[in-house]
Scaffold this motif. Structure first.
Motif, short mmCIF file in Angstrom:
data_model
loop_
_atom_site.label_atom_id
_atom_site.label_comp_id
_atom_site.label_asym_id
_atom_site.label_seq_id
_atom_site.Cartn_x
_atom_site.Cartn_y
_atom_site.Cartn_z
N GLU A 133 0.83 -1.20 0.00
CA GLU A 133 0.00 0.00 0.00
C GLU A 133 0.87 1.26 0.00
OE1 GLU A 133 -3.72 1.97 2.53
OE2 GLU A 133 -2.88 0.02 3.11
N LEU A 134 1.92 1.25 0.82
CA LEU A 134 2.82 2.40 0.87
C LEU A 134 3.50 2.62 -0.47
CD1 LEU A 134 3.59 4.40 3.14
CD2 LEU A 134 5.68 3.06 3.47
N SER A 135 3.83 1.54 -1.16
CA SER A 135 4.48 1.65 -2.46
C SER A 135 3.56 2.30 -3.49
CB SER A 135 4.91 0.27 -2.95
OG SER A 135 5.57 0.36 -4.20
N GLN A 139 4.19 6.04 -5.24
CA GLN A 139 4.25 6.24 -6.69
C GLN A 139 3.26 7.33 -7.13
OE1 GLN A 139 6.67 5.02 -8.51
NE2 GLN A 139 7.34 4.05 -6.59
N GLN A 140 2.13 7.43 -6.44
CA GLN A 140 1.18 8.49 -6.72
C GLN A 140 1.75 9.86 -6.31
OE1 GLN A 140 -1.78 8.28 -8.38
NE2 GLN A 140 -1.16 6.16 -8.74
N MET A 141 2.54 9.87 -5.25
CA MET A 141 3.20 11.10 -4.83
C MET A 141 4.23 11.54 -5.86
SD MET A 141 3.70 10.22 -0.77
CE MET A 141 4.46 11.78 -0.30
N VAL A 142 4.98 10.58 -6.37
CA VAL A 142 5.97 10.89 -7.42
C VAL A 142 5.27 11.49 -8.63
CG1 VAL A 142 7.63 9.89 -9.05
CG2 VAL A 142 7.60 9.12 -6.65
N LEU A 143 4.16 10.87 -9.04
CA LEU A 143 3.42 11.35 -10.20
C LEU A 143 2.87 12.76 -9.95
CD1 LEU A 143 2.33 10.62 -13.01
CD2 LEU A 143 0.29 9.68 -11.90
N ALA A 144 2.33 12.99 -8.75
CA ALA A 144 1.79 14.31 -8.41
C ALA A 144 2.88 15.37 -8.46
CB ALA A 144 1.15 14.27 -7.03
N ALA A 145 4.08 15.03 -7.98
CA ALA A 145 5.19 15.98 -8.00
C ALA A 145 5.63 16.27 -9.43
CB ALA A 145 6.35 15.44 -7.18
N GLU A 146 5.67 15.24 -10.27
CA GLU A 146 6.07 15.42 -11.66
C GLU A 146 5.08 16.30 -12.41
OE1 GLU A 146 6.40 11.46 -13.11
OE2 GLU A 146 8.46 11.17 -12.36
N GLU A 147 3.79 16.13 -12.10
CA GLU A 147 2.74 16.88 -12.79
C GLU A 147 2.43 18.22 -12.10
OE1 GLU A 147 -0.55 14.19 -12.94
OE2 GLU A 147 0.30 13.02 -14.62
N ILE A 148 3.13 18.47 -10.99
CA ILE A 148 2.89 19.67 -10.17
C ILE A 148 1.39 19.77 -9.83
CG2 ILE A 148 3.50 22.11 -9.86
CD1 ILE A 148 5.34 21.92 -12.19
N LYS A 155 -3.38 14.82 -0.98
CA LYS A 155 -4.17 13.62 -0.72
C LYS A 155 -3.27 12.41 -0.44
CE LYS A 155 -6.08 11.20 -4.06
NZ LYS A 155 -6.98 10.80 -5.17
N ASN A 156 -2.25 12.23 -1.28
CA ASN A 156 -1.39 11.06 -1.12
C ASN A 156 -0.35 11.25 -0.02
OD1 ASN A 156 -2.10 8.96 -3.29
ND2 ASN A 156 -2.14 10.90 -4.41
N ASP A 157 0.06 12.48 0.22
CA ASP A 157 0.94 12.77 1.36
C ASP A 157 0.24 12.36 2.66
OD1 ASP A 157 2.92 13.71 3.02
OD2 ASP A 157 2.72 15.81 2.44
N HIS A 158 -1.03 12.74 2.76
CA HIS A 158 -1.83 12.35 3.93
C HIS A 158 -1.91 10.83 4.05
CE1 HIS A 158 -6.15 11.20 5.00
NE2 HIS A 158 -5.49 11.25 6.13
N LEU A 159 -2.20 10.13 2.95
CA LEU A 159 -2.32 8.67 2.97
C LEU A 159 -0.99 8.01 3.33
CD1 LEU A 159 -4.55 8.10 -0.18
CD2 LEU A 159 -5.22 7.86 2.22
N PHE A 160 0.11 8.62 2.87
CA PHE A 160 1.44 8.10 3.16
C PHE A 160 1.68 8.07 4.68
CE2 PHE A 160 6.04 8.83 3.77
CZ PHE A 160 6.59 7.88 2.94
N HIS A 161 1.44 9.19 5.34
CA HIS A 161 1.68 9.26 6.78
C HIS A 161 0.65 8.45 7.55
CE1 HIS A 161 4.95 12.18 6.54
NE2 HIS A 161 4.26 12.76 5.58
N GLN A 162 -0.58 8.44 7.07
CA GLN A 162 -1.61 7.65 7.73
C GLN A 162 -1.25 6.16 7.69
OE1 GLN A 162 -5.53 7.27 5.78
NE2 GLN A 162 -6.42 7.93 7.72
N THR A 163 -0.77 5.68 6.55
CA THR A 163 -0.39 4.27 6.41
C THR A 163 0.78 3.93 7.33
OG1 THR A 163 -1.14 4.26 4.12
CG2 THR A 163 0.35 2.50 4.77
#
Length: 238
Positions: A133-135, A139-148, A155-163
């Motif tokens: 799940e963390l992986s 990867q969604q965080m990486v994509l969000a950063a690439e697409e600014i 959303k995914n930063d929150h899920l990252f720390h929550q997980t």
């Protein structure tokens, strides 16, 4: 003299609306600790509600540690050490304040105290499913950063720390995943330096947890939360 609004029926229950207005006045400092609230009759008249609705709102505020009824005195605002700051509804009320940065800065202090250890425990105890799940999230965080794409990042930063909190498998850390759900987006909007994504810092945390390296995971979390990355640290109340 503190002014209150006359309430109108909406999707939110009347007693919750009353509690919300009084709570915001307490949290903002308009009402001070040990200050007496207006009488039940006065509040019923002001809000245009029944005594039943007002009493339900008082029960709600009492349950959050904000007020208490004192014999022969009336209802008073309790000192701050009684307030249940980690209650999700109280955090919702804090979110609604016009000036909530001091609370967010103190929340940063809490994150500094507990998140590094949570990351260390996650590195040690995360299951295969947690790591999968963390992986996906990373990867969604990486994509969000690439697409600014800042909304997707939050959303995914929150899920990252929550997980990570869930992956500790420590029952006393689990409630913090719910606390993050309540206040995290607002916190990130106020705290991230220059609106940047901090992808590199998150990558080090991610790599350490995936490798099962608890020492590195703790250090990486401390690096993410250090003052240079956090605008809120400059308010001087962390």
């Amino acid at each position: 003299m503190i002014e209150y609004s006359s309430l109108k029926q909406s999707g939110c229950k009347i007693h919750v609306q009353i509690a919300t207005e009084i709570a915001c006045k307490i949290l903002s400092g308009e009402l001070n600790p040990n200050e007496k609230l207006p009488s039940e009759m006065e509040l019923c008249s002001t809000f245009g509600v029944s005594r039943t609705a007002l009493r339900e709102s008082s029960k709600l505020l009492s349950a959050k540690g904000l007020i208490a009824a004192k014999p022969k005195i009336g209802t008073i605002v309790l000192p701050r050490h009684h307030w249940h700051f980690l209650d999700p509804q109280l955090l919702e009320w804090i979110k609604g304040l016009n000036d909530n940065q001091r609370f967010l800065a103190q929340f940063l202090g809490l994150r500094k105290a507990i998140e590094p250890e949570a990351c260390a425990l996650a590195a040690k105890h995360a299951t295969v499913e947690h790591r999968k799940e963390l992986s996906v999230i990373f990867q969604q965080m990486v994509l969000a950063a690439e697409e600014i794409n800042y909304d997707e990042w939050i959303k995914n930063d929150h899920l990252f720390h929550q997980t990570i909190f869930l992956a500790t498998q420590n029952h006393f850390f689990l409630p913090f995943s719910n606390i993050l759900s309540t206040i995290f987006k607002l916190f990130i909007n106020h705290s991230s330096e220059g609106g940047r994504f901090c992808l590199d810092e998150h990558r080090v945390i991610y790599d350490a947890i995936m490798a099962g390296n608890s020492i590195q995971a703790r250090l990486a979390s401390q690096a993410l939360l250090q003052d240079d990355n956090q605008k809120l640290s400059r308010l001087g109340v962390v």
